[in-house]
Design a protein around this motif. Structure first.
Motif: not given
Lengths: 82, 146
Positions: A79-82, B48, B78, B89-90, B113-114, B119-121
């Motif tokens: 995952m690549t959030g934040g 996503e 987010h 973004i968040m 969160l990271k 989430f996928w950037k």
């Protein structure tokens, strides 16, 4: 019947975001072996499992996690959030 | 509402003001805002996510942060979908009696969160699009909270 979801580049490679799969696979790893045979894209999506993460019923899980009673299994990259 | 996952743009200043008003009584409010960087010719970002799991995973991180750091209030916003350069973004907001706990909780939430929120950037550039690879240091950052 298990609902299988794909996200990010796994979705692109598998060519679908979700599919209902008739399976008796006892674990995530066994399910992956079955899914690999569905198409070349599926095989490509699962070509390197070190780059794949999995969630069973929306909770992060390991590849040896049991699937008894599971309704939803999702595959995605780290995952690549934040 | 502690967690908001939505495509809509938000105003970090307005969010901070509203949160601070709601956190009345806390001695410290820390906020972090993540913004789309335009470096390397980036034209836009697409995010996503996994509807359902995303909200649940973040809610559980927020609950953990509140218990661990004694927060009096916490909030995570987010976005997903298409985002333009320089757009927020968040945002993470943490309120506590003293600043140490508020700073630590904001970092804790960011680290989780990271690497653990689904989430996928995807970066869009003039020459094409590419999924952002997860960074080893982001995964390693989780180790400090073990």
């Amino acid at each position: 019947m298990i609902e299988v979801l794909y996200f990010a580049w796994l979705r692109e490679r598998a060519g679908t975001s979700r599919e209902a799969v008739e399976t008796r696979a006892p674990t995530v790893a066994a399910l992956v072996e079955e899914l690999r045979g569905r198409s070349e894209g599926h095989a490509l999506a699962f070509s390197d499992l070190r780059a794949v993460r999995v969630a069973v019923d929306q909770k992060l899980a390991a590849f040896d996690a049991p699937l008894a009673g599971a309704r939803e299994v999702a595959f995605f990259p780290p995952m690549t959030g934040g | 509402m502690e967690v908001r996952v939505a495509p809509d743009p938000f105003d970090p200043g307005a969010e901070l003001s509203a949160f601070t008003a709601r956190a009345a009584g806390a001695g410290a409010v820390v906020s972090f805002t993540g913004v789309v960087r335009g470096d390397g010719g980036l034209s836009a970002l697409e995010i996503e996510h996994y509807p359902g799991m995303t909200e649940a995973a973040i809610a559980s991180m927020v609950a953990e942060a509140k218990a661990r750091f004694g927060l009096t209030a916490a909030r995570v916003i987010h976005r997903h979908g298409p985002l333009a350069v320089n757009e927020p973004i968040m945002m993470v907001l943490a309120a506590a009696p003293h600043r140490g706990a508020a700073f630590a909780a904001a970092e804790f939430l960011m680290d989780w969160l990271k690497s653990r929120a689904p989430f996928w950037k995807r970066e869009l550039r003039a020459d094409g699009a590419a999924w952002v690879a997860a960074k080893d240091e982001d995964e390693a950052a989780l180790g400090r909270w073990a």
